[in-house]
Write an enzyme that holds these catalytic residues in place. Sequence first.
Site, PDB file in Angstrom:
ATOM      1  N   GLY A 128       0.841  -1.189   0.000  1.00 48.81           N
ATOM      2  CA  GLY A 128       0.000   0.000   0.000  1.00 48.81           C
ATOM      3  C   GLY A 128       0.877   1.240   0.000  1.00 48.81           C
ATOM      4  O   GLY A 128       1.459   1.569  -1.038  1.00 48.81           O
ATOM      5  N   SER A 195       6.405  -4.359  -2.493  1.00 50.04           N
ATOM      6  CA  SER A 195       5.889  -3.050  -2.887  1.00 50.04           C
ATOM      7  C   SER A 195       6.173  -2.051  -1.751  1.00 50.04           C
ATOM      8  O   SER A 195       7.313  -1.913  -1.331  1.00 50.04           O
ATOM      9  CB  SER A 195       4.397  -3.172  -3.215  1.00 50.04           C
ATOM     10  OG  SER A 195       3.915  -2.027  -3.850  1.00 50.04           O
ATOM     11  N   TRP A 196       5.155  -1.380  -1.222  1.00 48.80           N
ATOM     12  CA  TRP A 196       5.392  -0.546  -0.035  1.00 48.80           C
ATOM     13  C   TRP A 196       5.952  -1.392   1.100  1.00 48.80           C
ATOM     14  O   TRP A 196       6.743  -0.903   1.917  1.00 48.80           O
ATOM     15  CB  TRP A 196       4.108   0.146   0.410  1.00 48.80           C
ATOM     16  CG  TRP A 196       4.122   0.541   1.858  1.00 48.80           C
ATOM     17  CD1 TRP A 196       3.478  -0.077   2.888  1.00 48.80           C
ATOM     18  CD2 TRP A 196       4.866   1.623   2.449  1.00 48.80           C
ATOM     19  NE1 TRP A 196       3.757   0.538   4.086  1.00 48.80           N
ATOM     20  CE2 TRP A 196       4.601   1.591   3.843  1.00 48.80           C
ATOM     21  CE3 TRP A 196       5.715   2.597   1.954  1.00 48.80           C
ATOM     22  CZ2 TRP A 196       5.159   2.508   4.735  1.00 48.80           C
ATOM     23  CZ3 TRP A 196       6.272   3.520   2.838  1.00 48.80           C
ATOM     24  CH2 TRP A 196       5.991   3.467   4.204  1.00 48.80           C
ATOM     25  N   ASP A 351       6.849  -4.819 -14.205  1.00 49.05           N
ATOM     26  CA  ASP A 351       6.164  -4.190 -13.077  1.00 49.05           C
ATOM     27  C   ASP A 351       5.882  -2.732 -13.424  1.00 49.05           C
ATOM     28  O   ASP A 351       6.804  -1.934 -13.588  1.00 49.05           O
ATOM     29  CB  ASP A 351       7.055  -4.285 -11.831  1.00 49.05           C
ATOM     30  CG  ASP A 351       6.350  -3.869 -10.551  1.00 49.05           C
ATOM     31  OD1 ASP A 351       5.428  -3.033 -10.620  1.00 49.05           O
ATOM     32  OD2 ASP A 351       6.736  -4.375  -9.485  1.00 49.05           O
ATOM     33  N   HIS A 379       3.635  -6.761 -11.289  1.00 47.09           N
ATOM     34  CA  HIS A 379       3.879  -6.315  -9.924  1.00 47.09           C
ATOM     35  C   HIS A 379       3.418  -7.284  -8.841  1.00 47.09           C
ATOM     36  O   HIS A 379       4.083  -7.441  -7.823  1.00 47.09           O
ATOM     37  CB  HIS A 379       3.176  -4.972  -9.710  1.00 47.09           C
ATOM     38  CG  HIS A 379       3.323  -4.392  -8.347  1.00 47.09           C
ATOM     39  ND1 HIS A 379       4.531  -3.929  -7.862  1.00 47.09           N
ATOM     40  CD2 HIS A 379       2.422  -4.208  -7.342  1.00 47.09           C
ATOM     41  CE1 HIS A 379       4.369  -3.460  -6.630  1.00 47.09           C
ATOM     42  NE2 HIS A 379       3.098  -3.634  -6.285  1.00 47.09           N
TER      43      HIS A 379
END
Length: 406
Positions: A128, A195-196, A351, A379
Amino acid sequence: MRLGFSPNTLLSPSSSSSLLLPYRIFSLSISHSLPHSRLHLHHPLSLKTNSSGRKSLIIRVQSVDHSVDSTSVNLMASEQEFTEVNRNLYPNIEPYNTGFLRVSDIHTLYWEQSGNPHGHPVVFIHGGPGGGTGPSNRRFFDPDFYRIILFDQRGAGKSTPHACLEQNTTWDLIDDIEKLREHLEIPEWQVFGGSWGSTLALAYSQSHPDKVTGMILRGIFLLRKKEIDWFYEGGAAAIFPDAWEPFRDLIPENERGCFVDAYRKRLNSDNVETQYAAARAWTKWEMMTAHLLPNEENIKRGDDDKFSLAFARIENHYFVNKGFLPSDSYLLDNVDKIRHINTTMVQGRYDMCCPMMSAWDLHKAWPEADFRVVADAGHSANEPGIAAELVAANEKLKNIIKNKGN
């Protein structure tokens, strides 16, 4: 540099007049002046041997049906050179323990434990920010070996208050991870984030390197301006113009100089319907670009107002504030603090959300880490090639831990 290739079920072997490597090839290593650098690209490969003596070719295989010059190609059967590991997701399991941890006068975090209560602890750091965790996140880990800890970050998932931006910064989340570790009486643990989640995993590990036994990172996101601009200011739109237009068209033309700022106004509007409309558009843009091939189930998450509000508001809050990091290159500048930690980075070649330039920059700054590029992936951690590499990376660390205990 060690250049490794792993099998890809969507590709067929190429041919060469010199040496044909059959589909059972697992990896190729090319060594030169950077002996600690490892890069793995998922392609079957045809190679010509090099007789200069300046480079050595090492082919790791199960079997080869072609004779080759033993002076230039060596088959390595030792465990050190090649160990076949599980690459399949583990079956669904349920938590054996859940709870809520109050981390401030405002925020309470949901957490859960599954797998082996006496196993090696691993903490899953979700993306996120604002994405929350889900049952499928447990499947990357061997439940007989790992004590699997999931938690929802401030304002996300089951944590309360929902979608809250107050007292919600990277440094708050780093403190929360430490509070959770201490609450669960865990001396040190493995860290897993995509990701985050890779951003926060890096920031946490750089703040508390002595508490981290190993790291698995996916879809590298360093939260630099050029990464935000790529995804939210028109870069990825060149690849997904159809998905971009609804995201763009929510904003009047006179406010399109900075979409992140324009969305901030709407996500923090006093009008709840304005918030929801902006949240849906923001979330759908990401969900429509997260897979190499469209994933309808993922895209439908953008229709869930509760999920979208937390996802969009918290993401936007962090991106407007540049991740609350002291400088644009902060995570790269502090790699020395974690250089000793056994780490694997997994990156989808296509990605769109976290383009490979960031993983490449981190690989160059941290050549000691194992770097695996999945050629037929975008991704999402749920894409087959990425999921397989994430499971394999956990298996690798599991084997290292087991061998240390022997």
